[in-house]
Design an enzyme around this catalytic site. Sequence first.
Site, PDB file in Angstrom:
ATOM      1  N   HIS A   1       3.141   7.525  16.360  1.00  0.00           N
ATOM      2  CA  HIS A   1       2.130   7.749  17.407  1.00  0.00           C
ATOM      3  C   HIS A   1       2.734   7.534  18.802  1.00  0.00           C
ATOM      4  O   HIS A   1       2.499   8.313  19.720  1.00  0.00           O
ATOM      5  CB  HIS A   1       0.944   6.813  17.161  1.00  0.00           C
ATOM      6  CG  HIS A   1      -0.127   6.973  18.175  1.00  0.00           C
ATOM      7  ND1 HIS A   1      -0.809   8.147  18.368  1.00  0.00           N
ATOM      8  CD2 HIS A   1      -0.630   6.097  19.091  1.00  0.00           C
ATOM      9  CE1 HIS A   1      -1.683   7.990  19.353  1.00  0.00           C
ATOM     10  NE2 HIS A   1      -1.590   6.759  19.804  1.00  0.00           N
TER      11      HIS A   1
ATOM     12  N   ASP B   1      -5.844 -11.775 -10.134  1.00  0.00           N
ATOM     13  CA  ASP B   1      -6.396 -12.278  -8.868  1.00  0.00           C
ATOM     14  C   ASP B   1      -6.294 -11.259  -7.730  1.00  0.00           C
ATOM     15  O   ASP B   1      -6.646 -11.546  -6.586  1.00  0.00           O
ATOM     16  CB  ASP B   1      -5.694 -13.587  -8.461  1.00  0.00           C
ATOM     17  CG  ASP B   1      -4.206 -13.385  -8.210  1.00  0.00           C
ATOM     18  OD1 ASP B   1      -3.721 -12.234  -8.331  1.00  0.00           O
ATOM     19  OD2 ASP B   1      -3.520 -14.372  -7.873  1.00  0.00           O
ATOM     20  N   GLY B   2      -5.796 -10.059  -8.061  1.00  0.00           N
ATOM     21  CA  GLY B   2      -5.742  -9.001  -7.042  1.00  0.00           C
ATOM     22  C   GLY B   2      -4.373  -8.817  -6.415  1.00  0.00           C
ATOM     23  O   GLY B   2      -4.138  -7.831  -5.712  1.00  0.00           O
ATOM     24  N   GLU B   3      -3.469  -9.765  -6.634  1.00  0.00           N
ATOM     25  CA  GLU B   3      -2.140  -9.627  -6.013  1.00  0.00           C
ATOM     26  C   GLU B   3      -1.380  -8.451  -6.612  1.00  0.00           C
ATOM     27  O   GLU B   3      -1.501  -8.141  -7.801  1.00  0.00           O
ATOM     28  CB  GLU B   3      -1.341 -10.923  -6.199  1.00  0.00           C
ATOM     29  CG  GLU B   3      -1.876 -12.052  -5.338  1.00  0.00           C
ATOM     30  CD  GLU B   3      -1.027 -13.310  -5.405  1.00  0.00           C
ATOM     31  OE1 GLU B   3      -0.111 -13.380  -6.261  1.00  0.00           O
ATOM     32  OE2 GLU B   3      -1.287 -14.229  -4.613  1.00  0.00           O
TER      33      GLU B   3
ATOM     34  N   ARG C   1      -0.794   2.589  15.911  1.00  0.00           N
ATOM     35  CA  ARG C   1      -1.608   2.791  17.118  1.00  0.00           C
ATOM     36  C   ARG C   1      -1.901   1.486  17.859  1.00  0.00           C
ATOM     37  O   ARG C   1      -2.306   1.502  19.004  1.00  0.00           O
ATOM     38  CB  ARG C   1      -2.916   3.520  16.749  1.00  0.00           C
ATOM     39  CG  ARG C   1      -2.664   4.976  16.419  1.00  0.00           C
ATOM     40  CD  ARG C   1      -3.940   5.697  16.002  1.00  0.00           C
ATOM     41  NE  ARG C   1      -4.346   5.342  14.651  1.00  0.00           N
ATOM     42  CZ  ARG C   1      -5.443   5.795  14.049  1.00  0.00           C
ATOM     43  NH1 ARG C   1      -6.239   6.608  14.685  1.00  0.00           N
ATOM     44  NH2 ARG C   1      -5.726   5.448  12.811  1.00  0.00           N
TER      45      ARG C   1
ATOM     46  N   ARG D   1     -11.738   7.818  24.914  1.00  0.00           N
ATOM     47  CA  ARG D   1     -12.251   7.216  23.675  1.00  0.00           C
ATOM     48  C   ARG D   1     -13.341   6.217  24.025  1.00  0.00           C
ATOM     49  O   ARG D   1     -13.132   5.281  24.800  1.00  0.00           O
ATOM     50  CB  ARG D   1     -11.106   6.543  22.900  1.00  0.00           C
ATOM     51  CG  ARG D   1     -11.564   5.985  21.564  1.00  0.00           C
ATOM     52  CD  ARG D   1     -10.428   5.636  20.635  1.00  0.00           C
ATOM     53  NE  ARG D   1      -9.807   6.775  19.988  1.00  0.00           N
ATOM     54  CZ  ARG D   1     -10.347   7.466  18.989  1.00  0.00           C
ATOM     55  NH1 ARG D   1     -11.540   7.154  18.528  1.00  0.00           N
ATOM     56  NH2 ARG D   1      -9.699   8.477  18.451  1.00  0.00           N
TER      57      ARG D   1
ATOM     58  N   LYS E   1      -9.098  13.439  27.106  1.00  0.00           N
ATOM     59  CA  LYS E   1      -9.896  12.690  26.125  1.00  0.00           C
ATOM     60  C   LYS E   1     -10.198  11.275  26.606  1.00  0.00           C
ATOM     61  O   LYS E   1      -9.319  10.593  27.126  1.00  0.00           O
ATOM     62  CB  LYS E   1      -9.140  12.626  24.796  1.00  0.00           C
ATOM     63  CG  LYS E   1      -9.852  11.812  23.734  1.00  0.00           C
ATOM     64  CD  LYS E   1      -9.200  11.963  22.376  1.00  0.00           C
ATOM     65  CE  LYS E   1      -8.211  10.874  22.104  1.00  0.00           C
ATOM     66  NZ  LYS E   1      -7.663  10.935  20.748  1.00  0.00           N
TER      67      LYS E   1
ATOM     68  N   ASP F   1      -2.658  17.674  16.800  1.00  0.00           N
ATOM     69  CA  ASP F   1      -2.621  16.254  17.159  1.00  0.00           C
ATOM     70  C   ASP F   1      -1.650  15.564  16.212  1.00  0.00           C
ATOM     71  O   ASP F   1      -1.254  16.146  15.204  1.00  0.00           O
ATOM     72  CB  ASP F   1      -4.025  15.637  17.022  1.00  0.00           C
ATOM     73  CG  ASP F   1      -4.231  14.440  17.933  1.00  0.00           C
ATOM     74  OD1 ASP F   1      -3.243  13.948  18.515  1.00  0.00           O
ATOM     75  OD2 ASP F   1      -5.381  13.991  18.061  1.00  0.00           O
TER      76      ASP F   1
END
Length: 295
Positions: free
Chosen positions: A125, A33-35, A92, A195, A193, A219
């Site tokens: 960050h 099931d993806g778990e 972030r 954004r 900068k 960065d």
Amino acid sequence: MIVSGSRSQTLAAALARELEQPLAAVEYDRFPDGELLASVPDFSAADTDRAVIVASTVSSDAHLEVLQLQDAVREAGVEEVVTVLPYMGYGRQDEAFEAGQPISSRAVARAISTGADRVLTVDPHEEGVCDFFDPTAEAVDAAGRLADPLPADLTDPVFLSPDAGAIELAETVRDAYGEREGEDEGEVDYFEKTRLSGEEVEISPSDTAVEGRDVVVTDDIIATGSTMSEAVAILHERGVDRVFVTCVHPLLTSNAYTKLSRAGVEAIYGTDTIEGPASVVSVAPTLAAALETNY
Ligand code: R5P
């Protein structure tokens, strides 16, 4: 005993070598099931009283894997669980920027704290995210290592950051480069900068003259590569000689590597907090030194 998350296997192995400690066998399975099911099948607390889990949380699955590995070693009877997040995902979103948003860093820090006695992370960050952990996470500074791959023959180098927030990283790389080469310190400056969206940024040039000089732009993270490619384009407009792009965490999502290469960079250097084409510098020695502190 070093226990690796699936996305940090190279770094975990390097750290095990650095500390001369065994590397645990780990299995990463998935149910139909993806778990997820991350486990440490042969782990025996009789062999160790401390497990060091090394796992960059680069995806939601990687976050869950950390929680499972913490639980698995605790279940096996280990006394102390140290969790190393070489790259802390969701770092972030360290505040609710708009009404109704979560402070995602705090949410994941709280979850990880429940299974950890000690947490270390590399160049988060914002250092404030360390306070979201209980006990407070230790921030390890590995930026100086980004000077290691830089060539010895940089011409009148300038060390730039793409925004004011990253200027300390540029200073650290400049200092480490100067120490290695035994030369006068290079110039340090930053761009302004703004954004505009997740993939769009506007960069205003710094005043430093770059014509005929080599520039190193540093960065903390390169994600889409928008910030760096804007910065590189401006530097070329201004007649720069070579541009070296460096970052601690080379996330390099989607076409970022190509975008930067097309922008005309001499090289892209990152650390192995995230494993990929630019991960040329290992933070293992820095992490090993931090782990050995306080023991
Ligand atoms: C943001 O402030 C960070 O320091 C990086 O500048 C940012 O994450 C880079 O993102 P991108 O590569 O998508 O421009």
